[in-house]
Enzyme design. Structure first.
Site, PDB file in Angstrom:
ATOM      1  N   GLU A  51       0.823  -1.227   0.000  1.00  0.00           N
ATOM      2  CA  GLU A  51       0.000   0.000   0.000  1.00  0.00           C
ATOM      3  C   GLU A  51       0.849   1.266   0.000  1.00  0.00           C
ATOM      4  O   GLU A  51       0.433   2.287  -0.539  1.00  0.00           O
ATOM      5  CB  GLU A  51      -0.957   0.012   1.196  1.00  0.00           C
ATOM      6  CG  GLU A  51      -2.108  -0.968   1.086  1.00  0.00           C
ATOM      7  CD  GLU A  51      -1.819  -2.310   1.723  1.00  0.00           C
ATOM      8  OE1 GLU A  51      -2.736  -3.142   1.809  1.00  0.00           O
ATOM      9  OE2 GLU A  51      -0.648  -2.526   2.140  1.00  0.00           O
ATOM     10  N   PHE A 113     -11.741  -7.053  14.194  1.00  0.00           N
ATOM     11  CA  PHE A 113     -10.638  -7.466  13.335  1.00  0.00           C
ATOM     12  C   PHE A 113     -10.427  -6.456  12.208  1.00  0.00           C
ATOM     13  O   PHE A 113     -11.360  -6.070  11.523  1.00  0.00           O
ATOM     14  CB  PHE A 113     -10.938  -8.852  12.745  1.00  0.00           C
ATOM     15  CG  PHE A 113      -9.897  -9.341  11.775  1.00  0.00           C
ATOM     16  CD1 PHE A 113      -8.639  -9.702  12.206  1.00  0.00           C
ATOM     17  CD2 PHE A 113     -10.187  -9.430  10.415  1.00  0.00           C
ATOM     18  CE1 PHE A 113      -7.676 -10.152  11.315  1.00  0.00           C
ATOM     19  CE2 PHE A 113      -9.235  -9.877   9.512  1.00  0.00           C
ATOM     20  CZ  PHE A 113      -7.975 -10.240   9.964  1.00  0.00           C
ATOM     21  N   GLN A 114      -9.194  -6.010  12.055  1.00  0.00           N
ATOM     22  CA  GLN A 114      -8.775  -5.044  11.038  1.00  0.00           C
ATOM     23  C   GLN A 114      -9.556  -3.733  11.127  1.00  0.00           C
ATOM     24  O   GLN A 114      -9.828  -3.080  10.111  1.00  0.00           O
ATOM     25  CB  GLN A 114      -8.868  -5.646   9.629  1.00  0.00           C
ATOM     26  CG  GLN A 114      -7.821  -6.731   9.390  1.00  0.00           C
ATOM     27  CD  GLN A 114      -7.627  -7.087   7.938  1.00  0.00           C
ATOM     28  OE1 GLN A 114      -8.533  -6.952   7.113  1.00  0.00           O
ATOM     29  NE2 GLN A 114      -6.444  -7.562   7.592  1.00  0.00           N
ATOM     30  N   LYS A 163     -18.371  -0.950   5.553  1.00  0.00           N
ATOM     31  CA  LYS A 163     -18.840  -1.996   4.641  1.00  0.00           C
ATOM     32  C   LYS A 163     -20.366  -2.019   4.521  1.00  0.00           C
ATOM     33  O   LYS A 163     -20.902  -2.198   3.424  1.00  0.00           O
ATOM     34  CB  LYS A 163     -18.322  -3.352   5.114  1.00  0.00           C
ATOM     35  CG  LYS A 163     -18.480  -4.483   4.101  1.00  0.00           C
ATOM     36  CD  LYS A 163     -17.760  -5.735   4.575  1.00  0.00           C
ATOM     37  CE  LYS A 163     -17.980  -6.905   3.626  1.00  0.00           C
ATOM     38  NZ  LYS A 163     -17.326  -6.730   2.324  1.00  0.00           N
ATOM     39  N   MET A 472      23.115  10.140   3.699  1.00  0.00           N
ATOM     40  CA  MET A 472      22.948  11.474   4.264  1.00  0.00           C
ATOM     41  C   MET A 472      23.227  11.489   5.767  1.00  0.00           C
ATOM     42  O   MET A 472      23.857  12.418   6.278  1.00  0.00           O
ATOM     43  CB  MET A 472      21.546  12.003   3.967  1.00  0.00           C
ATOM     44  CG  MET A 472      21.353  13.466   4.372  1.00  0.00           C
ATOM     45  SD  MET A 472      22.579  14.579   3.617  1.00  0.00           S
ATOM     46  CE  MET A 472      21.853  14.821   2.003  1.00  0.00           C
TER      47      MET A 472
END
Length: 578
Positions: A51, A113-114, A163, A472
């Protein structure tokens, strides 16, 4: 009026907005949206491998095309993996619309969940975020999301889609207009303030334009070039503003700031009038605030009211669209003579001759040779960068004129940006040459996106500048921490006795082998050791039309980005060499 589920309507809305590509990764809470995308052929789904790669690709697509980038991710970890990309786009004013799946409204707040409160997570790093809690609000909120993302100062917008809400039936009408109470971005420029600014410009003996990313975003390159030529006023830029005017123009004197040109930094320190367009004066360009442009009156043009006098107090504030402001200034300048800047320009030229931007050639490859070869070999490339030394060398030496573009993470400084941004740029600009310049550390943060480039058959060229360090940070350790390279040597293994700064024949080999990594994905891998091999490597990459080429350039281990502003110093407190 017909009825549609929210999932069906989202796809219709995207089509109404003219969306051609959507960068998405599936999951349980968005599977029904993916099903609707599958049923149509107007919008192409691009499936990256992570993602974060997804949103950086959408970002590169948006920056290179001027269109809104569109993202789709599932709830929980899918949504949180977008966070860095949202912040990146927010800092650099990139228009993105991000759709995230969410658990059903009855489950929100129950540690489902999630389930993640992604609106709470992103509230301070996006332009606008909201949970769509009612189906009747969906149509309006999608329309508003695109309007907010692209209007005023552009930025990322996130809509969180439960959902159950998306499964409900509702109107299939897409709004034609947007009317948001409290959000009325002003792009109109105050004519009186422009006249006041122009009066100051004609009185100044040492005027200087400072051009930031906002001027580039406004699409004012042609007008800005004409204005500087008409007035005969020198121009310096921030990194994000580089390319607004041709970098090979005699009135352009380079970038300012921490790794700015000597002449550019001296110009800011000695000008008597600074005309800043589209920059927020962040710390990387100002250095110690009390010393920044201390001899100058300051005119500041910016579309964001909050940016005016936020970091640097200005004398003439002008709020509005940069392009409109420049056009108004042109209208005045057309009826006047140019400014008397001959002696001022001679001074800047002498500073350039005194300390030109160069790199000493060595036995190993040096970065300037690679960037110079890009300038020579590619006609009108889109060049993306990662973050770190590779970014600074590119922004110092890459020549930008005509249709050439450079995409880089300026405000947030996001490692891992270069490769996926190049993928997005290539998808949005078929037929254009696309080159990514990456460090060996930053490249590995999203190296899985080689697979996306292979699957999409994108002939991008990825240049990995491999010095075996997180360069860097190592540079700071070199200059200010007695060469104690803690956590920056990428060849160090557990068996090494201690952190050391002395490379020798007994050092472990580098991990991974980038050529083998490229080949394992089905890409072309090339390794380059010397200057004579650079152009042949580019020629070989150009021959591959159906996928990416990864070129690993083995560069000088401890090369520095110079000049460099001393810590907590003025932008004229420059370290010119080790």
């Amino acid at each position: 009026m017909g009825k549609m589920t929210g999932n069906e309507f989202l796809v219709k809305a995207l089509q109404e907005e003219g969306v051609e590509k959507i960068f998405g990764y599936p999951g349980a809470c968005v599977i029904d949206i993916f099903d609707e995308i599958y049923k149509q052929d107007q919008i192409e789904l691009v499936l990256p491998r992570h993602e974060q790669g997804l949103i950086h690709a959408a970002d590169g697509y948006a920056r290179s095309t001027g269109k809104v980038g569109v993202c789709l991710a599932t709830s929980g970890p899918g949504a949180t993996n977008l966070v860095t990309g949202i912040a990146t786009a927010n800092y650099d004013s990139v228009p993105l619309v991000c759709f995230t799946g969410q658990v059903a409204t009855s489950l929100i707040g129950n540690d489902t969940f999630q389930e993640v409160d992604i609106v709470g997570v992103t509230r301070n790093i996006a332009k606008f975020v909201i949970v769509v809690r009612k189906r009747e609000d969906l149509n309006r909120l999608i329309k508003e999301a695109f309007y907010i993302a692209r209007s005023g100062k552009p930025g990322p917008v996130l809509l969180d889609l439960p959902k159950d809400v998306m499964a409900e039936l509702g109107s299939d009408e897409y709004p034609e207009e947007v009317n948001i109470r409290g959000y009325k971005p002003n792009t109109k420029v105050h004519h009186g303030q422009i006249m006041r600014a122009m009066e100051m410009i004609y009185k100044a003996k040492k005027p200087l334009f400072l051009i930031g990313g906002g001027a580039k975003i406004s699409g004012s390159a042609e007008e800005m070039t004409k204005l500087m030529e008409m007035l005969k006023i020198p121009v310096v830029t921030t990194i994000m503003g580089r390319g607004t005017v041709p970098t090979n123009h005699p009135l352009y004197f380079g970038n300012i700031g921490m790794h700015g040109n000597y002449a550019a930094n001296e110009a800011v320190n000695n000008c008597d009038l600074l005309i800043s367009i589209g920059t927020r004066f962040n710390d990387r360009i100002t250095g110690k605030l009390g010393t920044f442009a201390s001899k100058a009156k300051i005119i500041h043009i910016d579309i964001d009211t909050a940016a005016i006098s936020k970091n640097v107090t200005v004398d003439v504030p002008i709020v509005g669209d940069a392009k409109e402001a420049i056009e108004l200034m042109l209208n005045v300048a057309e009826n006047e003579s140019s400014c008397d800047t001959e002696r001022w320009l001679e001074t800047l030229d002498s500073w350039n001759r005194k300390n030109p931007l160069v790199m000493e050639e060595k036995d190993k490859l040096i970065p300037k040779q690679i960037i110079d070869a890009i300038n020579q070999f590619y006609t009108e490339p889109i060049v993306t960068t990662d973050v770190g030394q590779n970014q600074m060398w590119t922004t110092q030496f890459l020549q930008l004129f005509g249709q050439r573009q450079m995409l880089t993470s300026g405000g947030l400084g996001t490692m891992g940006y270069g490769l996926p941004a190049a993928i997005g740029a290539a998808i949005g600009n078929p037929g254009r040459e696309v080159v990514a310049v990456c460090g060996d550390g930053g490249f590995q943060m999203n190296s899985q996106e080689i697979a996306t480039a292979v699957i999409q058959e994108l002939p991008i060229t990825v240049c990995i500048l491999n010095n075996g360090y997180l360069g860097m940070v190592r540079q700071w350790q070199d200059l200010f921490y007695g060469k104690k390279y803690a956590g920056t040597c990428l060849r160090r293994r557990k068996s090494c006795e201690h952190f050391c700064g002395n490379r020798n024949a007994e050092c472990p080999p580098y991990t991974p082998d980038f050529v083998k990594l490229a080949e394992s994905y089905g890409a072309q891998g090339i390794r380059v050791f010397n200057k004579e091999e650079i152009i042949p490597a580019f020629e070989k990459a150009k021959e591959k039309k159906d996928g990416p080429t990864i070129i690993e350039f083995i560069i000088e281990d401890e090369e520095l980005v110079m000049p460099m502003v001393k810590p907590n110093g003025s932008i004229t407190d420059l370290i010119m060499s080790r």
